[in-house]
Design an enzyme around this catalytic site. Structure first.
Site, PDB file in Angstrom:
ATOM      1  N   ARG A   1       0.828  -1.216   0.000  1.00 47.47           N
ATOM      2  CA  ARG A   1       0.000   0.000   0.000  1.00 47.47           C
ATOM      3  C   ARG A   1       0.856   1.257   0.000  1.00 47.47           C
ATOM      4  O   ARG A   1       0.437   2.303  -0.518  1.00 47.47           O
ATOM      5  CB  ARG A   1      -0.942  -0.021   1.220  1.00 47.47           C
ATOM      6  CG  ARG A   1      -2.094   1.013   1.154  1.00 47.47           C
ATOM      7  CD  ARG A   1      -3.077   0.797   2.297  1.00 47.47           C
ATOM      8  NE  ARG A   1      -4.295   1.604   2.201  1.00 47.47           N
ATOM      9  CZ  ARG A   1      -4.632   2.567   3.074  1.00 47.47           C
ATOM     10  NH1 ARG A   1      -3.845   2.830   4.100  1.00 47.47           N
ATOM     11  NH2 ARG A   1      -5.758   3.236   2.927  1.00 47.47           N
TER      12      ARG A   1
ATOM     13  N   ILE B   1      -7.845   7.360  -0.905  1.00 40.31           N
ATOM     14  CA  ILE B   1      -7.699   5.907  -0.963  1.00 40.31           C
ATOM     15  C   ILE B   1      -8.544   5.388   0.196  1.00 40.31           C
ATOM     16  O   ILE B   1      -8.470   5.890   1.319  1.00 40.31           O
ATOM     17  CB  ILE B   1      -6.211   5.494  -0.855  1.00 40.31           C
ATOM     18  CG1 ILE B   1      -6.019   3.986  -0.881  1.00 40.31           C
ATOM     19  CG2 ILE B   1      -5.533   6.070   0.374  1.00 40.31           C
ATOM     20  CD1 ILE B   1      -4.526   3.579  -0.999  1.00 40.31           C
ATOM     21  N   SER B   2      -9.421   4.419  -0.070  1.00 37.90           N
ATOM     22  CA  SER B   2     -10.401   4.001   0.930  1.00 37.90           C
ATOM     23  C   SER B   2      -9.739   3.328   2.129  1.00 37.90           C
ATOM     24  O   SER B   2      -8.599   2.879   2.062  1.00 37.90           O
ATOM     25  CB  SER B   2     -11.394   3.022   0.303  1.00 37.90           C
ATOM     26  OG  SER B   2     -11.813   3.466  -0.960  1.00 37.90           O
ATOM     27  N   GLN B   3     -10.519   3.240   3.215  1.00 34.53           N
ATOM     28  CA  GLN B   3     -10.048   2.532   4.405  1.00 34.53           C
ATOM     29  C   GLN B   3      -9.900   1.036   4.076  1.00 34.53           C
ATOM     30  O   GLN B   3     -10.796   0.432   3.483  1.00 34.53           O
ATOM     31  CB  GLN B   3     -11.075   2.713   5.518  1.00 34.53           C
ATOM     32  CG  GLN B   3     -10.669   2.038   6.811  1.00 34.53           C
ATOM     33  CD  GLN B   3     -11.804   2.005   7.831  1.00 34.53           C
ATOM     34  OE1 GLN B   3     -12.914   2.418   7.548  1.00 34.53           O
ATOM     35  NE2 GLN B   3     -11.494   1.496   8.998  1.00 34.53           N
TER      36      GLN B   3
END
Ligand code: SAH
Length: 222
Positions: free
Chosen positions: A43, A69-71
């Site tokens: 990530r 950027i999503s959880q």
């Protein structure tokens, strides 16, 4: 499953990644393929340098252009609901950073991803290359129109919240395909699973969600 990528030597983030996977497991993520995808996908390569030290926090992070950027937990729940087994062709709407694209690449055979913001698409392509992800393709365009050239898709994932299911996505979904889309208003949606069985669509609400708006012809006005 696609060939993987990370050389363990020199990957100083492996420990942080392992902790993130434990967090996801503790929150109830059970699908081993999903947990493995998180364990293997770097990530930190998908977030801007300014927030890299937080790359493995279980939190959303800014990626520029007002997008996030999503959880990871949200993405993990999402990916579990798709029940990918490694042989699927997947369409993703909203590449963003490319992180979820990389996760999908680890879980499916081929991934096609559409992003409307050119600079994000280019950065995502670079990060995907750096991560060694080879089975994904990124297109700049309005994803509410889908990507007809490679249809039908076994699974379609919409990573932005829209007012309705974009009709082209249903058309491009395989006869037994699964489509995940956050539906509702700007700022508050219900994550919705749409299962196609021939001409029949079955909708299952999977809980509340807050995604950035899906903009475009079958989305909100830009
Ligand atoms: N899952 C991504 C985050 C996606 S954020 C990640 O892991 O980083 C949602 C993205 O959808 C944003 O980049 C936004 O630009 C994009 N988007 C919004 N409407 C779109 C549309 N109609 N077509 C393609 N992309 C769209």
């Amino acid at each position: 499953m696609a060939g993987r990528r990370l050389s363990p030597a020199g990957d100083s983030y492996a420990g942080y990644r392992a902790r993130l996977v434990e967090t996801l497991r503790a929150q109830g993520i059970r699908d081993l393929a999903v947990l493995k995808a998180f364990a293997e996908t770097p990530r930190h390569l998908f977030v801007p340098a300014a927030v890299r030290h937080r790359a493995y926090d279980d939190t959303a992070l800014p990626i520029g252009n007002g997008q996030t950027i999503s959880q990871p937990f949200t993405q993990a729940r999402y990916l579990e609901a798709l029940r990918l087994r490694g042989r699927e062709r997947v369409l993703e709407i909203g590449t963003g950073s490319g992180y979820q694209t990389a996760l999908l690449g680890a879980l499916a055979d081929q991934v096609f991803s559409v992003e409307r913001v050119r600079s994000l698409a280019l950065a995502a392509q670079q990060a995907l290359r750096a991560a060694g992800v080879a089975n994904v393709s990124v297109l700049v365009g309005d994803g509410t129109l889908g990507w007809s050239a490679y249809a039908p898709y076994d699974a379609i994932v919409v990573a932005a919240g829209g007012p309705e299911i974009p009709p082209p996505l249903v058309e491009q979904l395989a006869l037994t395909g699964r489509l995940l889309v956050p539906l509702g208003k700007r700022g508050a949606q219900t994550l919705t699973l749409v299962e196609r069985d021939g001409a029949t669509l079955r909708r299952t609400p999977l809980g509340g969600a807050r995604f950035v708006p899906l903009l475009g012809e079958h989305g909100f006005d830009a």
